[in-house]
Design a protein around this motif. Structure first.
Motif: not given
Length: 320
Positions: A8-15
Motif C-alpha cells: 500500500v505504501f508503494v502503491l500510494l506513492s505511485a498514485v
C-alpha cells in the motif's frame, strides 16, 4: 500484514506521484484552489455513496468521532492544500517540493507533543535527513529564482507542510468508532469546504476563469477518484497502522514516481542528477527501515536453511 503495508505504501506513492502530472494538466485550464476544491467535492460524494451502499453509519455521534474528521479534513486536506496552492503562486514547483520534503523532518518533532510519541534513533534520524537531501537533489531548486517577494510563498508552503504533519499526528492519536469510509468522506467534505472558502478569498480565482476542457475534466476525475478518494483512504489506512513518522516518508518516495511519470508521460528530462537523488533517497530509506530489512533478510535465510534441511532429510541413504 507487513507485506500488505509495504504494498500500500508503494502503491500510494505511485498514485500521488503520478498525480503531479494530472495536476499540471488541470492547472493549464483551472484555478488552483478551485481545482482542488472540486476534486474533493467529487471524492467526498463518491465516498458517501460507497458508505451508503455498504450500509455504514454516516453521521459522527460524539466528540471522539468528530476529532479525526476535523483534524484530517481541516489540516491534512483543507489547510494543507490552501496554503500549498497559495504559496505556489509565488514559488516554483521545485522549491515547493523541497519544502514539502521537510514533512518527515517536522513530524517526529510534532509527535513529541503527544502522549503516543514515536521515537527515531540517531541512525533513523540520519536516514530521514539523507532522504531530504535526495529530494533536494531531485527537485534541484534554483536559489537565484528566490527574491524578497518570494518569502511569502516559502512561508505559505512551509505552513502547508506543518499543517499536513500536524493533521497526521492528531488524526493518528484520535480514536473513533465511526466506520472508516464514512470518516474519510467527512474529511473530504470538510477539506472541500475550506478550499472553496480559500478560492473565494483569492483575488485571482473565479469560476469565470475556469476552462472545463476534456483534458481538465479527465485530470480532475483522476485526482478525485484515484488520488483523492482512493489515495487518502490508503493514506489514513497506513497512518492508522504505522503512525505519522513512518507514513511521512511518503514525501521521499512520491518525488521518485513524479519524476518517472513526468519523464514517461510528458517527456520531462530524467538526468543523472535525478537518478543520483533516487539513490540518496534509497540509502536514507535503508537507514530508517534497517530493522525491517534485517528481519526480512533473516527470514529469507532461515527459509532457505529450512528447505535445505528438508532436502537433506529426504535424500536417500546408501546402504552400509
Amino acid at each position: 500484514m507487513r507485506h500488505r503495508t509495504s504494498l500500500v505504501f508503494v502503491l500510494l506513492s505511485a498514485v500521488w506521484g503520478t498525480a503531479f502530472v494530472a495536476t499540471e494538466v488541470g492547472l493549464d485550464s483551472l484555478p488552483p484552489a478551485l481545482f482542488a476544491a472540486v476534486r474533493f467535492d467529487v471524492a467526498a460524494l463518491l465516498l458517501f455513496c460507497l458508505a451508503r451502499v455498504r450500509g455504514d453509519r454516516l453521521l459522527p455521534a460524539s466528540r471522539a468521532e468528530w476529532l479525526p474528521v476535523l483534524a484530517g479534513g481541516a489540516l491534512t486536506i483543507g489547510v494543507h492544500h490552501a496554503f500549498l496552492f497559495s504559496g505556489q503562486v509565488y514559488v516554483d514547483g521545485a522549491v515547493a517540493a523541497v519544502l514539502l520534503g521537510l514533512i518527515p523532518v517536522i513530524t517526529p518533532a510534532l509527535t513529541r507533543l503527544t502522549a503516543a510519541a514515536e521515537r527515531l534513533s540517531p541512525v533513523g534520524a540520519a536516514g530521514v535527513l539523507l532522504g531530504f537531501v535526495g529530494v533536494v537533489v531531485i527537485a534541484d531548486p534554483d536559489p537565484g529564482n528566490l527574491g524578497a517577494s518570494d518569502l511569502l510563498g516559502v512561508v505559505l508552503v512551509l505552513a502547508s507542510a506543518v499543517a499536513f504533519a500536524l493533521g497526521a499526528v492528531l488524526t493518528h492519536d484520535s480514536r473513533s468508532d465511526l466506520p472508516f469510509v464514512a470518516t474519510q468522506a467527512w474529511m473530504m467534505l470538510v477539506g472541500a469546504l475550506l478550499l472553496h472558502a480559500t478560492s473565494a478569498a483569492l483575488p485571482w480565482e473565479s469560476f469565470a476563469a475556469a476552462e472545463w476542457t476534456p483534458e481538465a475534466v479527465a485530470a480532475l476525475l483522476y485526482l478525485a477518484v484515484v488520488a483523492g478518494a482512493g489515495g487518502f483512504v490508503m493514506y489514513f489506512w497506513l497512518l492508522d497502522r504505522v503512525g505519522p513518522v513512518e507514513v511521512s516518508l511518503l514525501e521521499y518516495v512520491i518525488p521518485v514516481f513524479a519524476a518517472v511519470s513526468g519523464w514517461g508521460l510528458r517527456g520531462t528530462a530524467l538526468d543523472a542528477t535525478t537518478v543520483a537523488g533516487f539513490a540518496v533517497i534509497f540509502v536514507g530509506f535503508l537507514l530508517v527501515k534497517r530493522e525491517d530489512v534485517r528481519r526480512a533478510l533473516g527470514r529469507g535465510r532461515g527459509g532457505r536453511r529450512e528447505r535445505e534441511c528438508d532436502g537433506d532429510a529426504r535424500m536417500p541413504r546408501d546402504a552400509d
